[in-house]
Design a protein around this motif. Structure first.
Motif: not given
Length: 604
Positions: A188-194, A200-204, A206-209
């Motif tokens: 899973a790839l997730t883009l988070v702000d500061d 944004a996150r890849s398809t399917g 889950p929320a990262p740890t």
């Protein structure tokens, strides 16, 4: 525990323990290598994803800056301004574009839908854009809109500020492209702000740890590592996105990420266990075969213990499990060695008996040598007694000689030199004086003090007086006497009798080495060495001393003569006397050409 079981345990330990150790070492090394490879893959994925997002957002920003620089914004009408804004909105794939004047009032705008304007106005970074100046694009923090997460990009232009609402939904496609390129749906790839909010996150995915998000926001080490959130264990890595303050988090379930190392570990353990069981079976078979042969060796050893040195281990036997001895077998070699030991013991017994006989012969030989040494000692004591007797005789002779010399002197005083008896009387006087001088030298040499009496002596005078005692013997043996006395030789502080004995011993040794005659040279030398010692040398032209016995000539009772004499003791006594006077004796000899004994003594 029987030997059979001990051998089996040792063999199992020797096979299974190294195998297990190597197996576990290999699996541990491979597991670490695979886990390192997995972590490196996570780190690389995070970097690629971050680079892709940064390239998209920053590429759009550069395109906007280039387009805005080509437009004279302060000279456009409202209609022209809306057209320019629409052009830039389409280029940047923005949902809204607004032109603000220097007073932050809206001059022109173009939108996909009205709900986009209010959030854009609230988050537009107008002051930062003015502060950065023309050509620089600044971004706001992401905010929510009906079109999804959006950022406001602003740039200063002549007469105002252009602001665009740029939806971040396309960034999910970038993340999906990075993941899809590896065909790995478990990551899973997730883009988070500061602030840690998801952009944004890849398809399917889950929320990262939470812990991984916290580390990403705090800018800690982004290398892949394990995180545990309750019952969920994951492997996470993150990378910063350019200068936007965002981060890309790559996450995968730990069990799935490390599935390959786990399979390798299970396979290695299975192979190691199977090999250990096989080693156990072979160990028991081999131990049984060894113990059967060892029983035969033990029986032969017990026969040896009873004294039967003829017992042997049979080297004949079948092949297989009957304990037979095969060619090239180490047990066969052991049995052969055992048989050789029996033969060697039998030979050793014979050798010991021979050694006993030889030892008895040597003891008899040494006993005979001791008897000879005792006889030599008795002879030396006889010579000492003869010396004392000679001293007494010399004393008795010296008194009449004194009377003879006195009467001759009176007769010479009563006659003139032309008297017919004067010459005869003078000859009698000279002969009597020479005899008296010889007797006095003999007396002086024969007197041995318990403690040496050291006085200042003239070494040259000592040589002349001592040689007068042996000049007749030298002449009888046709030995020419040569003196080379240094007139400048300093005086010595020594016992004259002991040094005279040393010189007589050396002369006697030289005389014995020249039975057919020769030349005897006595030298004294002024000290030329740093220690200032006087040299007294006795040189002969006799037979010389062989190198193999040169080290033994100063040993008591050692002599090379056929008939024993006191020289066997003479050199030993001389060596002791010189050493007690603080000097030394050096020997130089060549077989067939003669020897030189040099005595070095300290000068006064």
């Amino acid at each position: 525990m029987r030997l059979f079981h001990k051998i089996a345990v040792v063999l199992v330990g020797a096979a299974a323990v190294p195998l297990g150790t190597v197996g576990f070492a290999v699996v541990s090394a491979n597991q670490r290598a695979l886990e390192a490879e997995v972590r490196a893959r996570f780190d690389q994925t995070a970097r690629h994803a971050a680079e892709a997002v940064a390239a998209d957002v920053e590429g759009r920003a550069r395109q906007l800056a280039q387009t805005a620089a080509l437009i004279g914004w302060d000279k456009l009408s409202e209609v022209e301004a809306r057209g320019a804004l629409e052009l830039m909105r389409r280029q940047a794939r923005a949902t809204a574009a607004v032109l603000y004047d220097d007073a932050s009032a809206v001059t022109a705008q173009t939108v996909n839908s009205e709900p986009e304007l209010a959030p854009l106005s609230a988050h537009a970074p107008l002051e930062r854009a003015r502060k950065e100046g023309a050509g620089a694009v600044v971004f706001s923090t992401p905010y929510a809109t009906p079109a999804g997460p959006t950022i406001a990009g602003a740039m200063a232009v002549p007469g105002g500020v252009v602001v665009l609402a740029m939806a971040l939904g396309p960034e999910a496609l970038r993340l999906e492209e990075v993941r899809g390129g590896r065909a790995d749906e478990g990551t899973a790839l997730t883009l988070v702000d500061d602030g840690g909010k998801t952009i944004a996150r890849s398809t399917g995915a889950p929320a990262p740890t939470v812990a991984a998000v916290a580390d990403a926001v705090a800018g800690r080490d982004g290398h892949a590592r394990r995180f545990v959130d309750g019952t969920r264990a994951t492997v996470d890595a993150f990378a910063p996105v350019g200068g936007l303050g965002w981060s890309v988090i790559v996450e995968e379930d730990a069990a799935q990420a490390f599935a390959a190392p786990a399979r390798l570990r299970r396979l290695t353990l299975l192979i190691t266990g199977s090999a250990a069981l096989l080693a156990l079976a072979l160990a028991f078979v081999f131990a049984r075969r060894i113990t059967r042969v060892l029983d035969r060796l033990a029986a032969a050893a017990r026969a040896f213990g009873r004294g039967d040195l003829e017992a042997r281990v049979s080297l004949e036997g079948g092949v297989g499990g009957d304990g037979g001895l095969q060619d090239g077998d180490e047990i066969r070699q052991l049995a052969g060695t055992f048989n050789q030991m029996g033969a060697a013991l039998r030979m050793s017994r014979a050798e010991i008996e021979g050694w006993n006989r030889e030892l008895e012969a040597r003891v008899e030989e040494r006993t005979e040598a001791l008897k000879q040494a005792q006889a030599q000692l008795v002879q030396a004591q006889k010579l000492a007694a003869i010396g004392q007797l000679g001293a007494g005789v010399a004393h008795e002779i010296n008194n009449p000689l004194g009377g003879v010399i006195g009467h001759v002197q009176l007769l010479l005083a009563d006659r003139a030199t032309d008297d017919k008896d004067y010459e005869d009387l003078r000859c009698i006087d000279e002969a009597a004086r020479r005899a008296s001088q010889v007797v006095q030298n003999l007396l002086r040499f024969s007197v041995q003090h318990k403690d040496p009496v050291r006085t200042s002596i003239d070494v040259n005078r000592l040589v002349r007086e001592t040689l007068s005692l042996t000049s007749t013997l030298l002449a009888e043996q046709k030995i020419a006497l040569a003196l080379a006395l240094d007139p400048d030789a300093p005086r010595l502080r020594a016992d004259a009798g002991q040094l005279g004995q040393v010189l007589l011993n050396l002369v006697a040794n030289a005389r014995t080495s020249m039975p057919a005659g020769g030349t005897l040279t006595v030298r004294t030398a002024h000290p030329s060495q740093p220690d200032g010692q006087v040299a007294l040398a006795v040189e002969d032209t006799g037979r010389g001393i062989a190198p193999e016995i040169r080290e033994r000539i100063f040993e008591p009772f050692f002599t090379t003569k056929d008939d024993w004499s006191n020289v066997g003791l003479g050199l030993s006594v001389s060596y002791r006397i010189v050493e007690e006077h603080g000097g030394r004796i050096e020997v130089a000899s060549e077989v067939g050409r003669g020897s030189t004994f040099t005595v070095y003594l300290p000068a006064t």
